[in-house]
Design a protein around this motif. Structure first.
Motif, PDB file in Angstrom:
ATOM      1  N   ALA A  85       0.832  -1.206   0.000  1.00 31.15           N
ATOM      2  CA  ALA A  85       0.000   0.000   0.000  1.00 31.15           C
ATOM      3  C   ALA A  85       0.867   1.257   0.000  1.00 31.15           C
ATOM      4  O   ALA A  85       0.584   2.214  -0.728  1.00 31.15           O
ATOM      5  CB  ALA A  85      -0.935   0.008   1.214  1.00 31.15           C
ATOM      6  N   ALA A  86       1.941   1.244   0.788  1.00 30.25           N
ATOM      7  CA  ALA A  86       2.842   2.405   0.848  1.00 30.25           C
ATOM      8  C   ALA A  86       3.587   2.582  -0.472  1.00 30.25           C
ATOM      9  O   ALA A  86       3.644   3.684  -1.024  1.00 30.25           O
ATOM     10  CB  ALA A  86       3.830   2.245   1.994  1.00 30.25           C
ATOM     11  N   TYR A  87       4.146   1.511  -0.991  1.00 31.35           N
ATOM     12  CA  TYR A  87       4.960   1.571  -2.205  1.00 31.35           C
ATOM     13  C   TYR A  87       4.145   1.983  -3.424  1.00 31.35           C
ATOM     14  O   TYR A  87       4.581   2.782  -4.239  1.00 31.35           O
ATOM     15  CB  TYR A  87       5.629   0.214  -2.435  1.00 31.35           C
ATOM     16  N   GLU A  88       2.938   1.430  -3.529  1.00 36.26           N
ATOM     17  CA  GLU A  88       2.090   1.702  -4.694  1.00 36.26           C
ATOM     18  C   GLU A  88       1.155   2.894  -4.500  1.00 36.26           C
ATOM     19  O   GLU A  88       0.412   3.251  -5.399  1.00 36.26           O
ATOM     20  CB  GLU A  88       1.292   0.443  -5.053  1.00 36.26           C
ATOM     21  N   LYS A  89       1.182   3.483  -3.314  1.00 36.28           N
ATOM     22  CA  LYS A  89       0.347   4.656  -2.993  1.00 36.28           C
ATOM     23  C   LYS A  89      -1.123   4.392  -3.298  1.00 36.28           C
ATOM     24  O   LYS A  89      -1.827   5.220  -3.880  1.00 36.28           O
ATOM     25  CB  LYS A  89       0.816   5.901  -3.745  1.00 36.28           C
ATOM     26  N   ARG A  90      -1.578   3.219  -2.892  1.00 33.02           N
ATOM     27  CA  ARG A  90      -2.988   2.863  -3.115  1.00 33.02           C
ATOM     28  C   ARG A  90      -3.447   1.922  -2.012  1.00 33.02           C
ATOM     29  O   ARG A  90      -2.638   1.242  -1.370  1.00 33.02           O
ATOM     30  CB  ARG A  90      -3.178   2.189  -4.466  1.00 33.02           C
ATOM     31  N   SER A  91      -4.750   1.904  -1.802  1.00 33.10           N
ATOM     32  CA  SER A  91      -5.323   0.987  -0.821  1.00 33.10           C
ATOM     33  C   SER A  91      -5.179  -0.446  -1.314  1.00 33.10           C
ATOM     34  O   SER A  91      -5.267  -0.704  -2.514  1.00 33.10           O
ATOM     35  CB  SER A  91      -6.803   1.292  -0.599  1.00 33.10           C
ATOM     36  N   VAL A  92      -4.977  -1.345  -0.370  1.00 34.57           N
ATOM     37  CA  VAL A  92      -4.891  -2.768  -0.694  1.00 34.57           C
ATOM     38  C   VAL A  92      -5.905  -3.495   0.186  1.00 34.57           C
ATOM     39  O   VAL A  92      -5.805  -3.459   1.407  1.00 34.57           O
ATOM     40  CB  VAL A  92      -3.473  -3.327  -0.461  1.00 34.57           C
ATOM     41  N   LEU A  93      -6.885  -4.116  -0.454  1.00 34.54           N
ATOM     42  CA  LEU A  93      -7.927  -4.866   0.226  1.00 34.54           C
ATOM     43  C   LEU A  93      -7.692  -6.341  -0.085  1.00 34.54           C
ATOM     44  O   LEU A  93      -7.681  -6.730  -1.248  1.00 34.54           O
ATOM     45  CB  LEU A  93      -9.286  -4.397  -0.304  1.00 34.54           C
ATOM     46  N   VAL A  94      -7.503  -7.147   0.947  1.00 29.83           N
ATOM     47  CA  VAL A  94      -7.165  -8.559   0.755  1.00 29.83           C
ATOM     48  C   VAL A  94      -8.214  -9.432   1.445  1.00 29.83           C
ATOM     49  O   VAL A  94      -8.356  -9.390   2.668  1.00 29.83           O
ATOM     50  CB  VAL A  94      -5.751  -8.873   1.315  1.00 29.83           C
ATOM     51  N   GLU A  95      -8.929 -10.224   0.652  1.00 31.54           N
ATOM     52  CA  GLU A  95      -9.973 -11.088   1.194  1.00 31.54           C
ATOM     53  C   GLU A  95      -9.401 -12.279   1.950  1.00 31.54           C
ATOM     54  O   GLU A  95      -9.992 -12.751   2.911  1.00 31.54           O
ATOM     55  CB  GLU A  95     -10.882 -11.576   0.068  1.00 31.54           C
ATOM     56  N   ASN A  96      -8.246 -12.784   1.487  1.00 32.29           N
ATOM     57  CA  ASN A  96      -7.590 -13.928   2.130  1.00 32.29           C
ATOM     58  C   ASN A  96      -6.089 -13.654   2.155  1.00 32.29           C
ATOM     59  O   ASN A  96      -5.418 -13.804   1.132  1.00 32.29           O
ATOM     60  CB  ASN A  96      -7.898 -15.213   1.368  1.00 32.29           C
ATOM     61  N   VAL A  97      -5.582 -13.257   3.312  1.00 34.32           N
ATOM     62  CA  VAL A  97      -4.172 -12.869   3.404  1.00 34.32           C
ATOM     63  C   VAL A  97      -3.224 -14.032   3.089  1.00 34.32           C
ATOM     64  O   VAL A  97      -2.098 -13.820   2.657  1.00 34.32           O
ATOM     65  CB  VAL A  97      -3.822 -12.281   4.789  1.00 34.32           C
ATOM     66  N   HIS A  98      -3.691 -15.253   3.267  1.00 30.84           N
ATOM     67  CA  HIS A  98      -2.842 -16.420   3.031  1.00 30.84           C
ATOM     68  C   HIS A  98      -2.550 -16.635   1.548  1.00 30.84           C
ATOM     69  O   HIS A  98      -1.648 -17.386   1.191  1.00 30.84           O
ATOM     70  CB  HIS A  98      -3.482 -17.657   3.655  1.00 30.84           C
ATOM     71  N   GLU A  99      -3.311 -15.947   0.701  1.00 35.09           N
ATOM     72  CA  GLU A  99      -3.094 -16.025  -0.744  1.00 35.09           C
ATOM     73  C   GLU A  99      -2.375 -14.785  -1.287  1.00 35.09           C
ATOM     74  O   GLU A  99      -2.135 -14.697  -2.480  1.00 35.09           O
ATOM     75  CB  GLU A  99      -4.442 -16.187  -1.461  1.00 35.09           C
ATOM     76  N   PHE A 100      -2.037 -13.831  -0.416  1.00 34.32           N
ATOM     77  CA  PHE A 100      -1.371 -12.606  -0.852  1.00 34.32           C
ATOM     78  C   PHE A 100       0.128 -12.866  -0.963  1.00 34.32           C
ATOM     79  O   PHE A 100       0.766 -13.274   0.014  1.00 34.32           O
ATOM     80  CB  PHE A 100      -1.635 -11.474   0.152  1.00 34.32           C
ATOM     81  N   GLY A 150       3.838 -12.672  -0.608  1.00 38.90           N
ATOM     82  CA  GLY A 150       4.716 -11.951   0.306  1.00 38.90           C
ATOM     83  C   GLY A 150       4.046 -11.511   1.595  1.00 38.90           C
ATOM     84  O   GLY A 150       4.567 -10.657   2.312  1.00 38.90           O
ATOM     85  N   TYR A 151       2.891 -12.102   1.913  1.00 37.00           N
ATOM     86  CA  TYR A 151       2.176 -11.725   3.130  1.00 37.00           C
ATOM     87  C   TYR A 151       3.076 -11.910   4.346  1.00 37.00           C
ATOM     88  O   TYR A 151       3.781 -12.909   4.475  1.00 37.00           O
ATOM     89  CB  TYR A 151       0.904 -12.564   3.279  1.00 37.00           C
ATOM     90  N   ILE A 152       3.038 -10.926   5.251  1.00 36.02           N
ATOM     91  CA  ILE A 152       3.807 -10.988   6.498  1.00 36.02           C
ATOM     92  C   ILE A 152       2.834 -11.312   7.616  1.00 36.02           C
ATOM     93  O   ILE A 152       1.953 -10.503   7.937  1.00 36.02           O
ATOM     94  CB  ILE A 152       4.516  -9.643   6.772  1.00 36.02           C
ATOM     95  N   ALA A 153       2.968 -12.477   8.209  1.00 34.13           N
ATOM     96  CA  ALA A 153       2.041 -12.923   9.250  1.00 34.13           C
ATOM     97  C   ALA A 153       2.477 -12.392  10.614  1.00 34.13           C
ATOM     98  O   ALA A 153       3.286 -12.990  11.305  1.00 34.13           O
ATOM     99  CB  ALA A 153       1.974 -14.442   9.276  1.00 34.13           C
ATOM    100  N   CYS A 154       1.923 -11.243  10.986  1.00 31.73           N
ATOM    101  CA  CYS A 154       2.211 -10.678  12.303  1.00 31.73           C
ATOM    102  C   CYS A 154       1.322 -11.321  13.363  1.00 31.73           C
ATOM    103  O   CYS A 154       1.714 -11.454  14.516  1.00 31.73           O
ATOM    104  CB  CYS A 154       1.997  -9.165  12.300  1.00 31.73           C
ATOM    105  N   ASP A 155       0.113 -11.707  12.982  1.00 29.03           N
ATOM    106  CA  ASP A 155      -0.845 -12.343  13.885  1.00 29.03           C
ATOM    107  C   ASP A 155      -1.473 -13.506  13.121  1.00 29.03           C
ATOM    108  O   ASP A 155      -2.175 -13.286  12.134  1.00 29.03           O
ATOM    109  CB  ASP A 155      -1.904 -11.328  14.319  1.00 29.03           C
ATOM    110  N   ASP A 156      -1.233 -14.718  13.577  1.00 31.72           N
ATOM    111  CA  ASP A 156      -1.731 -15.882  12.844  1.00 31.72           C
ATOM    112  C   ASP A 156      -3.257 -16.004  12.872  1.00 31.72           C
ATOM    113  O   ASP A 156      -3.825 -16.828  12.164  1.00 31.72           O
ATOM    114  CB  ASP A 156      -1.078 -17.170  13.327  1.00 31.72           C
ATOM    115  N   ALA A 157      -3.943 -15.162  13.652  1.00 35.47           N
ATOM    116  CA  ALA A 157      -5.407 -15.176  13.666  1.00 35.47           C
ATOM    117  C   ALA A 157      -6.000 -14.353  12.529  1.00 35.47           C
ATOM    118  O   ALA A 157      -7.195 -14.448  12.250  1.00 35.47           O
ATOM    119  CB  ALA A 157      -5.920 -14.644  15.002  1.00 35.47           C
ATOM    120  N   SER A 158      -5.202 -13.540  11.850  1.00 32.62           N
ATOM    121  CA  SER A 158      -5.718 -12.680  10.776  1.00 32.62           C
ATOM    122  C   SER A 158      -5.945 -13.474   9.497  1.00 32.62           C
ATOM    123  O   SER A 158      -5.107 -14.279   9.096  1.00 32.62           O
ATOM    124  CB  SER A 158      -4.725 -11.544  10.498  1.00 32.62           C
ATOM    125  N   ASN A 159      -7.096 -13.209   8.865  1.00 33.26           N
ATOM    126  CA  ASN A 159      -7.429 -13.869   7.605  1.00 33.26           C
ATOM    127  C   ASN A 159      -7.736 -12.887   6.475  1.00 33.26           C
ATOM    128  O   ASN A 159      -7.667 -13.257   5.306  1.00 33.26           O
ATOM    129  CB  ASN A 159      -8.613 -14.819   7.797  1.00 33.26           C
TER     130      ASN A 159
END
Length: 166
Positions: free
Chosen positions: A88-103, A105-114
């Protein structure tokens, strides 16, 4: 304007309109950037359903650094272009992710997040910070969330000089 009850209205549009009014009330009576970001994250965390994290990453020296938030412990630094917030920062745009596990380079800070939404906070063409919200529910966020969270970010820039934060 402090604390208060959770906003309970029949539709999402009305909910977000009230949230923006509450945010403006908080921001208009305080000039300190840190206090305002703390209250903004609390406002989101207290009122949005099905979320487990709401907060900010501040862009410092080309890297996102953890700022005020509500929720479980978080990643401290995120490189620009990495993960949902870094993208979002690099591309200067909002990023909406329905399933973070499919994103990629996803960075898992909290394994409860989906699911996750990240909205860059931009002033004079420069990304100053990223508003980040995570949910344990898949597909928690939609285009209406994105629309109003962009307005939320714009309202922050109207009242907060984030140059003081970096």
């Amino acid at each position: 304007m402090g604390g208060g009850k959770k906003i309970n209205v029949p539709d999402k549009d009305t909910f977000y309109r009230i949230m923006l009014v509450k945010l403006e009330g908080l921001l208009s009576s305080e000039s300190d950037w840190l206090a305002n970001l703390c209250n903004a994250s609390a406002l989101l965390f207290q009122n949005l359903d099905d979320i487990n994290w709401a907060g900010f990453y501040l862009l410092k020296d080309g890297e996102l650094v953890l700022g005020p938030f509500q929720g479980r412990t978080a990643c401290t630094r995120i490189k620009s272009g990495k993960g949902v917030c870094g993208t979002a920062a690099y591309e200067k745009r909002s990023v909406l992710v329905e399933n973070v596990h499919e994103f990629p380079g996803y960075i898992a800070c909290d394994d409860a997040s989906n699911s996750e939404i990240a909205v860059p906070i931009i002033s004079n063409g420069y990304v100053m910070a990223v508003l980040d919200i995570d949910s344990p529910r898949f597909s928690r966020f939609d285009e209406m969330d994105e629309k109003y969270l962009k307005k939320f970010a714009e309202k922050l820039i109207m009242y907060i000089d984030l140059r003081k934060a970096i």
